[in-house]
Design an enzyme around this catalytic site. Structure first.
Site, PDB file in Angstrom:
ATOM      1  CB  SER A  27      -0.885   0.016   1.245  1.00  0.00           C
ATOM      2  OG  SER A  27      -1.295   1.334   1.509  1.00  0.00           O
ATOM      3  CG  HIS A  87      -3.618  -1.126  -2.435  1.00  0.00           C
ATOM      4  ND1 HIS A  87      -4.789  -1.758  -2.783  1.00  0.00           N
ATOM      5  CD2 HIS A  87      -3.956  -0.216  -1.494  1.00  0.00           C
ATOM      6  CE1 HIS A  87      -5.786  -1.256  -2.081  1.00  0.00           C
ATOM      7  NE2 HIS A  87      -5.315  -0.307  -1.284  1.00  0.00           N
ATOM      8  CG  ASP A 121      -4.406   3.019  -0.059  1.00  0.00           C
ATOM      9  OD1 ASP A 121      -5.500   2.443  -0.171  1.00  0.00           O
ATOM     10  OD2 ASP A 121      -3.373   2.474   0.376  1.00  0.00           O
ATOM     11  CG  MET A 179      -7.240   8.165   1.108  1.00  0.00           C
ATOM     12  SD  MET A 179      -6.541   8.109   2.739  1.00  0.00           S
ATOM     13  CE  MET A 179      -6.232   6.362   2.895  1.00  0.00           C
ATOM     14  CG  MET A 235     -10.544   4.564   0.178  1.00  0.00           C
ATOM     15  SD  MET A 235      -9.219   4.330   1.354  1.00  0.00           S
ATOM     16  CE  MET A 235      -7.824   4.340   0.249  1.00  0.00           C
ATOM     17  CG  MET A 248     -12.170  -1.378   2.881  1.00  0.00           C
ATOM     18  SD  MET A 248     -10.463  -1.151   2.357  1.00  0.00           S
ATOM     19  CE  MET A 248      -9.736  -0.344   3.786  1.00  0.00           C
TER      20      MET A 248
HETATM   21  C1  DX5 Z   1      -6.552   2.310   4.485  1.00  0.00           C
HETATM   22  C2  DX5 Z   1      -5.896   1.938   3.193  1.00  0.00           C
HETATM   23  C3  DX5 Z   1      -4.913   0.836   3.316  1.00  0.00           C
HETATM   24  C4  DX5 Z   1      -3.777   1.150   4.269  1.00  0.00           C
HETATM   25  C5  DX5 Z   1      -3.106  -0.126   4.635  1.00  0.00           C
HETATM   26  O1  DX5 Z   1      -7.561   3.193   4.224  1.00  0.00           O
HETATM   27  O2  DX5 Z   1      -6.872   1.536   2.248  1.00  0.00           O
HETATM   28  O3  DX5 Z   1      -4.436   0.416   2.054  1.00  0.00           O
HETATM   29  O4  DX5 Z   1      -2.854   2.032   3.760  1.00  0.00           O
HETATM   30  O5  DX5 Z   1      -2.141   0.137   5.603  1.00  0.00           O
HETATM   31  P1  DX5 Z   1      -1.870  -0.901   6.785  1.00  0.00           P
HETATM   32  O6  DX5 Z   1      -1.424  -2.178   6.136  1.00  0.00           O
HETATM   33  O7  DX5 Z   1      -0.831  -0.257   7.602  1.00  0.00           O
HETATM   34  O8  DX5 Z   1      -3.176  -1.097   7.519  1.00  0.00           O
HETATM   35 ZN    ZN Z   2      -6.215   0.604   0.340  1.00  0.00          ZN
END
Ligand code: DX5
Ligand code: ZN
Length: 234
Positions: A21, A46, A48, A50, A81, A150
């Protein structure tokens, strides 16, 4: 850029996959981080995204992903997200995301959005928050290629894994069969990966358990081995 079919066969061939991530990477050294992950054999990045609206945190968007795309050939999955992902879909496709994962909770018409993603020859991912019951998503599993469970509240890395979501992975696997790619995201590490793998998960998103380790390669290899061991007995 990979087609949807190429991407799906690559994901299936490489499973179990540990997908780093990028929320937890060192953004001041993106080039180096991507190189280290490539050297570690990461099969999927991956990303993310936001918006500070759908989730109470802000990360990065297409401009950053476009630059990242020039630095690695590894496949990208954009975990959006964001509210109203349909509005921004074309941007994420344009910058080279081969999979796009949208949140059920963020869209009014998930079927038409997932079909739109597939029409662009991109892998269609559907994510659900921990509180969203399986019954709400069950009828949509044929409309997506990847189902993202999730295991923390979306928004931040480094949270504790919520074990109650494991049954959602198990239910999805038994309803959808082997074709669906099932992924889990949040709090995945040495103590949580086995239960998810036994339940039928293929892709394990890992932030802290990779980036907080001194050697990404060793961290990914160890997690992948745990997932393989668990799948062998499932
Ligand atoms: C949370 C993200 C994850 C996060 C995972 O909203 O979607 O991808 O970064 O990080 P860890 O593995 O530290 O929970
Ligand atoms: Zn994620």
């Amino acid at each position: 850029m990979r087609t949807r079919d190429q991407m799906l066969s690559e994901l299936r061939a490489n499973a179990p996959i540990i997908a780093p991530s990028m929320l937890k990477c060192d953004f001041g050294n993106l080039h180096r981080e991507l190189q280290l992950l490539d050297d570690a054999g990461a099969a999927l990045m991956h990303l993310d995204v936001m918006d500070g609206h759908f989730v109470p945190n802000l990360s990065y968007g297409p401009m950053v992903i476009e630059r990242m795309r020039n630095l690695t050939r590894t496949a990208f999955d954009a975990h959006l997200m964001i509210s109203d992902p349909a509005r921004y879909l074309d941007e994420y496709i344009r910058v080279g995301c081969e999979a796009i994962t949208v949140h059920l909770e963020a869209v009014a018409d998930p079927v038409s959005l997932l079909r739109q993603i597939r029409r662009h020859n991109v892998v269609a991912g559907l994510a659900v928050n921990p509180a969203t019951p399986f019954q709400q998503v069950e009828h949509l599993l044929t409309e997506c290629d990847l189902f993202l469970v999730m295991s923390v509240q979306p928004g931040f890395g480094g949270q504790r894994f919520i074990p109650e979501v494991v049954s959602k992975i198990r239910d999805a696997r038994s309803v959808a069969g082997q074709n669906l790619i099932i992924s889990v995201d949040g709090g995945i590490g040495k103590s949580s990966i086995t239960a998810c793998a036994q339940a039928g998960c293929d892709v394990f998103v890992a932030g802290s358990s990779v980036f907080d380790q001194p050697c990404y390669s060793a961290a990914i290899a160890e997690l992948r081995q745990l997932a393989m061991d668990a799948q062998a007995v499932r």
